[in-house]
Every structure is written in structure tokens, then in C-alpha cells.
Design a protein around this motif. Structure first.
Motif, PDB file in Angstrom:
ATOM      1  N   PHE A   1      -3.906  11.364 -18.887  1.00 46.14           N
ATOM      2  CA  PHE A   1      -3.562  10.043 -18.348  1.00 46.14           C
ATOM      3  C   PHE A   1      -3.229  10.158 -16.863  1.00 46.14           C
ATOM      4  CE2 PHE A   1      -1.424   6.144 -17.513  1.00 46.14           C
ATOM      5  CZ  PHE A   1      -1.898   5.233 -18.441  1.00 46.14           C
ATOM      6  N   VAL A   2      -2.454  11.157 -16.486  1.00 46.25           N
ATOM      7  CA  VAL A   2      -2.112  11.366 -15.078  1.00 46.25           C
ATOM      8  C   VAL A   2      -3.370  11.652 -14.264  1.00 46.25           C
ATOM      9  CG1 VAL A   2      -0.897  12.874 -13.454  1.00 46.25           C
ATOM     10  CG2 VAL A   2       0.247  12.100 -15.545  1.00 46.25           C
ATOM     11  N   ASP A   3      -4.262  12.473 -14.820  1.00 43.50           N
ATOM     12  CA  ASP A   3      -5.507  12.786 -14.116  1.00 43.50           C
ATOM     13  C   ASP A   3      -6.327  11.531 -13.842  1.00 43.50           C
ATOM     14  OD1 ASP A   3      -4.870  15.467 -14.167  1.00 43.50           O
ATOM     15  OD2 ASP A   3      -6.099  15.922 -15.931  1.00 43.50           O
ATOM     16  N   GLY A   4      -6.193  10.521 -14.713  1.00 47.12           N
ATOM     17  CA  GLY A   4      -6.938   9.285 -14.521  1.00 47.12           C
ATOM     18  C   GLY A   4      -6.250   8.298 -13.605  1.00 47.12           C
ATOM     19  N   ILE A   5      -4.924   8.169 -13.735  1.00 50.48           N
ATOM     20  CA  ILE A   5      -4.225   7.123 -12.998  1.00 50.48           C
ATOM     21  C   ILE A   5      -4.102   7.441 -11.516  1.00 50.48           C
ATOM     22  CG2 ILE A   5      -1.879   8.001 -13.383  1.00 50.48           C
ATOM     23  CD1 ILE A   5      -0.932   5.129 -13.689  1.00 50.48           C
ATOM     24  N   VAL A   6      -3.978   8.702 -11.154  1.00 51.61           N
ATOM     25  CA  VAL A   6      -3.760   9.049  -9.742  1.00 51.61           C
ATOM     26  C   VAL A   6      -4.933   8.620  -8.860  1.00 51.61           C
ATOM     27  CG1 VAL A   6      -3.490  10.950  -8.113  1.00 51.61           C
ATOM     28  CG2 VAL A   6      -2.055  10.845 -10.162  1.00 51.61           C
ATOM     29  N   PRO A   7      -6.179   9.001  -9.160  1.00 49.18           N
ATOM     30  CA  PRO A   7      -7.274   8.518  -8.312  1.00 49.18           C
ATOM     31  C   PRO A   7      -7.447   6.999  -8.365  1.00 49.18           C
ATOM     32  CG  PRO A   7      -8.129   9.732 -10.204  1.00 49.18           C
ATOM     33  CD  PRO A   7      -6.664   9.965 -10.174  1.00 49.18           C
ATOM     34  N   ALA A   8      -7.144   6.399  -9.522  1.00 51.55           N
ATOM     35  CA  ALA A   8      -7.232   4.938  -9.611  1.00 51.55           C
ATOM     36  C   ALA A   8      -6.246   4.280  -8.649  1.00 51.55           C
ATOM     37  CB  ALA A   8      -6.970   4.483 -11.047  1.00 51.55           C
ATOM     38  N   LEU A   9      -5.043   4.822  -8.561  1.00 49.88           N
ATOM     39  CA  LEU A   9      -4.049   4.264  -7.639  1.00 49.88           C
ATOM     40  C   LEU A   9      -4.459   4.443  -6.185  1.00 49.88           C
ATOM     41  CD1 LEU A   9      -0.712   5.321  -9.388  1.00 49.88           C
ATOM     42  CD2 LEU A   9      -1.682   3.021  -9.243  1.00 49.88           C
ATOM     43  N   TRP A  10      -5.101   5.564  -5.859  1.00 52.42           N
ATOM     44  CA  TRP A  10      -5.574   5.739  -4.480  1.00 52.42           C
ATOM     45  C   TRP A  10      -6.638   4.697  -4.135  1.00 52.42           C
ATOM     46  CZ3 TRP A  10      -2.600   7.707  -1.232  1.00 52.42           C
ATOM     47  CH2 TRP A  10      -1.869   8.884  -1.459  1.00 52.42           C
TER      48      TRP A  10
ATOM     49  N   ALA B   1       9.132   3.528  -4.849  1.00 52.31           N
ATOM     50  CA  ALA B   1       7.783   2.961  -4.870  1.00 52.31           C
ATOM     51  C   ALA B   1       7.800   1.549  -5.455  1.00 52.31           C
ATOM     52  CB  ALA B   1       6.852   3.858  -5.677  1.00 52.31           C
ATOM     53  N   PHE B   2       8.544   1.352  -6.553  1.00 56.36           N
ATOM     54  CA  PHE B   2       8.674   0.016  -7.130  1.00 56.36           C
ATOM     55  C   PHE B   2       9.274  -0.967  -6.122  1.00 56.36           C
ATOM     56  CE2 PHE B   2       8.657   2.087 -11.474  1.00 56.36           C
ATOM     57  CZ  PHE B   2       7.544   1.404 -11.948  1.00 56.36           C
ATOM     58  N   VAL B   3      10.309  -0.543  -5.417  1.00 58.08           N
ATOM     59  CA  VAL B   3      10.986  -1.427  -4.462  1.00 58.08           C
ATOM     60  C   VAL B   3      10.068  -1.767  -3.293  1.00 58.08           C
ATOM     61  CG1 VAL B   3      12.897  -1.606  -2.828  1.00 58.08           C
ATOM     62  CG2 VAL B   3      13.287  -0.645  -5.112  1.00 58.08           C
ATOM     63  N   LEU B   4       9.399  -0.766  -2.734  1.00 60.27           N
ATOM     64  CA  LEU B   4       8.473  -1.015  -1.629  1.00 60.27           C
ATOM     65  C   LEU B   4       7.384  -2.012  -2.048  1.00 60.27           C
ATOM     66  CD1 LEU B   4       7.880   2.532  -0.074  1.00 60.27           C
ATOM     67  CD2 LEU B   4       8.933   0.566   1.059  1.00 60.27           C
ATOM     68  N   ALA B   5       6.797  -1.776  -3.225  1.00 60.65           N
ATOM     69  CA  ALA B   5       5.745  -2.669  -3.697  1.00 60.65           C
ATOM     70  C   ALA B   5       6.289  -4.075  -3.951  1.00 60.65           C
ATOM     71  CB  ALA B   5       5.123  -2.102  -4.976  1.00 60.65           C
ATOM     72  N   GLY B   6       7.513  -4.166  -4.471  1.00 59.21           N
ATOM     73  CA  GLY B   6       8.096  -5.475  -4.739  1.00 59.21           C
ATOM     74  C   GLY B   6       8.387  -6.258  -3.471  1.00 59.21           C
TER      75      GLY B   6
ATOM     76  N   ALA C   1       0.827  -1.207   0.000  1.00 56.05           N
ATOM     77  CA  ALA C   1       0.000   0.000   0.000  1.00 56.05           C
ATOM     78  C   ALA C   1       0.865   1.261   0.000  1.00 56.05           C
ATOM     79  CB  ALA C   1      -0.932  -0.005   1.212  1.00 56.05           C
ATOM     80  N   ALA C   2       1.971   1.228   0.744  1.00 55.64           N
ATOM     81  CA  ALA C   2       2.873   2.382   0.778  1.00 55.64           C
ATOM     82  C   ALA C   2       3.475   2.642  -0.606  1.00 55.64           C
ATOM     83  CB  ALA C   2       3.979   2.160   1.805  1.00 55.64           C
ATOM     84  N   GLY C   3       3.852   1.571  -1.303  1.00 49.15           N
ATOM     85  CA  GLY C   3       4.396   1.735  -2.646  1.00 49.15           C
ATOM     86  C   GLY C   3       3.382   2.346  -3.606  1.00 49.15           C
ATOM     87  N   LEU C   4       2.142   1.841  -3.576  1.00 48.75           N
ATOM     88  CA  LEU C   4       1.106   2.404  -4.443  1.00 48.75           C
ATOM     89  C   LEU C   4       0.795   3.846  -4.054  1.00 48.75           C
ATOM     90  CD1 LEU C   4      -1.403  -0.597  -4.772  1.00 48.75           C
ATOM     91  CD2 LEU C   4       0.392   0.119  -6.363  1.00 48.75           C
ATOM     92  N   GLY C   5       0.792   4.116  -2.737  1.00 49.52           N
ATOM     93  CA  GLY C   5       0.554   5.484  -2.291  1.00 49.52           C
ATOM     94  C   GLY C   5       1.650   6.430  -2.741  1.00 49.52           C
ATOM     95  N   TRP C   6       2.890   5.955  -2.748  1.00 51.19           N
ATOM     96  CA  TRP C   6       4.016   6.762  -3.236  1.00 51.19           C
ATOM     97  C   TRP C   6       3.786   7.151  -4.698  1.00 51.19           C
ATOM     98  CZ3 TRP C   6       9.207   6.766  -0.617  1.00 51.19           C
ATOM     99  CH2 TRP C   6      10.144   7.535  -1.312  1.00 51.19           C
ATOM    100  N   PHE C   7       3.391   6.155  -5.506  1.00 48.93           N
ATOM    101  CA  PHE C   7       3.081   6.455  -6.903  1.00 48.93           C
ATOM    102  C   PHE C   7       1.982   7.507  -7.006  1.00 48.93           C
ATOM    103  CE2 PHE C   7       4.771   2.108  -8.057  1.00 48.93           C
ATOM    104  CZ  PHE C   7       5.740   2.568  -8.923  1.00 48.93           C
TER     105      PHE C   7
END
Length: 469
Positions: A426-435, A360-365, A338-344
Motif C-alpha cells: 500500500f505504501v509503495d502505491g500511495i507514495v508515487p500517487a501523492l507525488w 501535513a494535515f494542518v498545512l493541507a487544511g 502542495a506542501a502538505g501533500l509533499g510532506w505526506f
């Protein structure tokens, strides 16, 4: 011929088959922008390119195992390999997105016949004292396939074309089918489990209905008759599935297993974890190319700190899980995920550097590795040993279905707030999706709290098969 030759052939065939079908879980991720450009596909088409495979794969896993017990494991494995090979060729030849989705669905059916039988065939062929080591290598092979999937997909797309991610399966399948027929002994167990065809139909149609409604919601309107009808039909069919499983003598999923709080929590955890992770990967792999201009190979390479990290974590997480139990590792792993996705979600922009994304990649991995390793032990430890195979298959089904819903729901959030019109869109879409992905993974962490504490777990023996010529 050496007395070890039959075992060697069994290991080679089952490992290569498992590698091939596992690779196709993520190999398409870095090819999505190329498929979108070449076939003129929209977001809905890309979602179904991913989901058609994981949906049929997840729903039919238990049926694939049951078919192996009824008709012979080798025979069913060969049928699955043949179907996977043919459908891979059809995917490569697809003239449009509809044909590609249909071929991907057929691939998933073949994978569902292959994957569970690679494990049971290898388990039965290996002496009990060497079974743990053999299954460990089998697990490492499938883990490597998932880790290198985006990298292989990116390299192939950049070097040739996206069609070659499917053509590569064809020569492997053409070799494996005759080798399996000639070198693997047939295996049948003394008892043959009946097929729960009504349960299979209800579960498949119910899940397709829900996913279809979620995928089409933004484009067709959430209050449209088609979307509401699809969602309602899917929900009703899944309720009918539960009612049928509760009354049939030979259920596909014995509902009594869910009386165990630990088993129920572990399966919900698996579904939510895959929901957040695979929905996020679906979008992040496209972000690297669509917004940051990475080539397909570069995008696959850049995701390695996430997808390959479990291979480094597993050797440490395994012994640690034996010492402290699975619950602490799962809890820490999910929080890190969750921390990795939140970082993104907090840092992504049209100008963000790759260096800013690496943590973020490392935390998620690391989080993914801490979840993958102890989860199987937790599931089997919480289930009745008599249902070990069904329990494991059911958990895998939950994990695959979670990925399907993750792609559908996060894709819906993405399209409702952004799109492919420009890098900023694309950024406007991906950010809320990641949250949303962060919230779902944290819900999985809450499920980890409900798991039972550390306890001794016995190794569940695998029944020896009856060999047939």
C-alpha cells in the motif's frame, strides 16, 4: 404564525438539504475499507463507489438549475430529495458492488437537482439586505458537512455498519419532502431556460468514457481494445460537446465566458485543485486504516486537522480577500496544499507515527481554506454578471469533475506501483500517487498566477422570482 416563519422554514429546509447532499461527498471515504471487505470489491469498484456520485452530481448541476427554472424550484427540489432518499435506501440494501455503484449514481442525480436549488430558493426568499448573512450561514453549513464527512462516516461504520451511512439519509429525506411541499412557496422566474439535452448527453457520455478508461487501464491493459476504445470515445464525445455548445442557441455552458482569461484560469484551477486534493483523500483515508490499523472513527478523527481547518481559516480569509484580492490567497493556499501533500509523500511508511503526519494535515487544511473562500468571488468577478448563475454552476462542475479524475488517475498510479496485498504494498502505491497529486496542485498554483489582480467587484443581484401557489 409569525411573519418570519416562512423564511425560517425556507432556511431550515434548504440548509438541511444542502448539508445532506454535501455530506455524501466525503462520508463514504472512511467506509471504503469496510465496503471492500464486505462486498469483496477491488480498487476499481471502490473508485466507482466514489466517482459514480461525484460524476453524475457534477455533470448534472447545470441541468438541475435549468429544470428548476422550467418546472418550478420547489417541485424540482422535492423531486431531487425524493430521488436522493430512495437511492440512499438502495445503496444501503446493495447486495454487491455493482448495485452500490448504480445507487450512488442515482444519489448524484438527486444531489444535482437539490444543491443548486437550495441556493437559489434561499437567495430569492431572503431580503437583499440580509442575503449576504443568510448565504454565509448556508455556506458554513455545507462546509461543515464536508469537514465532518469522514468523521461521521467513520463513527457510523464503527458503531453500526457501512450501510448506515446511507440509511441515515432516509429519515431526513422523509421529513424534508413533506415539509418542503407544505412550507415552501413555489418559485418560477419570468424566463425559462431551454434544456440542452444533446449537450448534456455528449458531456456525460464523454466523461464516463474517459473515467472508465482510466479506472480500467491497469487491470485490463492500457493497450487493450476496451481501454483505448473507451478513452478515444470519451475524448471524441467531449470534442463533439464543445462543437455543439459553440453552435447551439441555448448552450448548457456558454463558451463565450471562456474568452475571459481570468474565468478560464479559475476553472482550470478548480479542476486541478480538486484533482490533487480528492484523489489524495481517497487514498489517505484508506492508509490510516489499512496500514496503520486505525478504526473507521479514528481515521475520520485523524483527518479533521485537514478537513475542518477551512472552518477556522474562513473567518480570516474572507476579510483578507476583500483587502488584497483573491489571487494572492489562492496562490499561497495552493502552495501550502502542495506542501502538505509533499510532506505526506516524503514521510509515509509502514511505521510512520500520526504525530509526524499532523503538520501535513494542518498545512493541507490551511491551504484548502485559503482556496475555498476567495475562489467563488474570483469566478464571479471574472464572469459577465448576466451569466453569474451559469458561471458559478460551471465552476462547481469543474470542481466535481476534477475530483472524479483525481480519484481515477491517482488510483491508477497506486495500483500500477502497489496495491492492497500488504502494508508495504500500500505504501509503495500511495507514495508515487501523492507525488502526482503534488504536481497537479502546483499546476493549479501556476493557473493562479494568470488570474487578474485585485479589483472592485460588485454584488450580483439575484432576480426576484414569481411566486406561485
Amino acid at each position: 404564525m409569525s411573519r418570519h416563519a416562512p423564511l425560517l422554514w425556507t432556511f431550515v429546509v434548504t440548509s438541511l438539504a444542502a448539508f445532506m447532499v454535501s455530506l455524501d461527498n466525503l462520508v463514504v471515504s472512511t467506509a471504503l475499507p469496510s465496503i471492500r471487505a464486505d462486498l469483496g470489491a477491488g480498487l476499481e469498484g471502490l473508485e466507482w463507489t466514489v466517482n459514480a456520485y461525484t460524476l453524475t452530481f457534477g455533470v448534472l448541476l447545470l441541468t438541475g438549475a435549468a429544470l428548476g427554472e422550467r418546472y418550478g424550484r420547489r417541485r424540482t427540489l422535492v423531486a431531487g430529495l425524493a430521488l436522493f432518499t430512495v437511492s440512499s435506501a438502495l445503496a444501503a440494501l446493495a447486495p454487491g458492488i455493482g448495485a452500490l455503484v448504480a445507487a450512488r449514481a442515482a444519489q448524484g442525480v438527486g444531489a444535482a437537482l437539490v444543491m443548486p436549488l437550495t441556493l437559489t430558493i434561499l437567495s430569492a426568499a431572503v431580503p437583499p439586505q440580509r442575503r449576504g448573512a443568510a448565504l454565509g450561514v448556508w455556506g458554513a453549513v455545507t462546509g461543515i458537512a464536508i469537514a465532518v464527512g469522514p468523521l461521521v462516516g467513520g463513527a457510523v461504520v464503527e458503531g453500526w455498519a457501512w450501510q448506515w451511512i446511507f440509511w441515515l439519509n432516509v429519515p431526513i429525506g422523509l421529513v424534508l419532502v413533506p415539509v418542503a411541499l407544505l412550507r415552501l412557496p413555489e418559485q418560477r422566474t419570468s424566463g425559462r431556460r431551454a434544456l440542452d439535452l444533446p449537450g448534456l448527453a455528449l458531456a456525460t457520455l464523454g466523461l464516463v468514457g474517459l473515467v472508465l478508461g482510466l479506472v480500467r487501464g491497469n487491470g485490463h491493459g492500457w493497450t487493450s481494445a476496451g481501454v483505448l476504445g473507451s478513452l478515444a470515445a470519451g475524448a471524441l464525445l467531449l470534442l463533439a460537446f464543445v462543437a455543439w455548445e459553440a453552435r447551439t442557441a441555448e448552450p448548457m455552458v456558454p463558451l463565450g465566458m471562456f474568452r475571459s482569461r481570468g474565468y478560464t484560469a479559475a476553472n482550470v484551477l478548480s479542476l486541478l485543485f480538486s484533482f490533487g486534493v480528492f484523489g489524495s483523500i481517497f487514498l489517505l483515508a484508506q492508509f490510516l486504516q489499512t496500514v496503520q490499523g486505525s478504526s473507521p472513527f479514528e481515521a475520520g478523527l485523524k483527518t479533521l486537522p485537514w478537513t475542518a481547518m477551512p472552518l477556522l481559516v474562513a473567518p480570516v480569509a474572507g476579510p483578507l480577500s476583500d483587502r488584497v484580492g483573491g489571487r494572492p490567497l489562492l496562490l499561497v493556499g495552493l502552495v501550502l496544499q502542495a506542501a502538505g501533500l509533499g510532506w505526506f509523500a516524503a514521510t509515509l511508511s509502514t511505521s510512520v507515527s500520526y504525530a509526524a503526519q499532523v503538520p501535513a494535515f494542518v498545512l493541507a487544511g490551511i491551504g484548502m481554506g485559503l482556496v475555498f473562500v476567495p475562489l467563488a468571488s474570483v469566478v464571479l468577478g471574472a464572469a459577465d454578471p448576466a451569466y453569474a448563475g451559469v458561471a458559478s454552476g460551471t465552476n462547481t462542475t469543474f470542481r466535481e469533475i476534477g475530483g472524479v479524475f483525481g480519484v481515477a488517475v491517482l488510483g491508477t498510479v497506486f495500483s500500477s506501483t502497489g496495491g492492497y496485498g500488504s502494508p508495504q504494498a500500500f505504501v509503495d502505491g500511495i507514495v508515487p500517487a501523492l507525488w502526482v497529486g503534488v504536481a497537479v496542485v502546483l499546476a493549479a498554483a501556476a493557473c493562479a498566477v494568470l488570474l487578474p489582480g485585485r479589483r472592485a467587484t460588485a454584488v450580483v443581484p439575484v432576480g426576484e422570482p414569481v411566486l406561485a401557489a
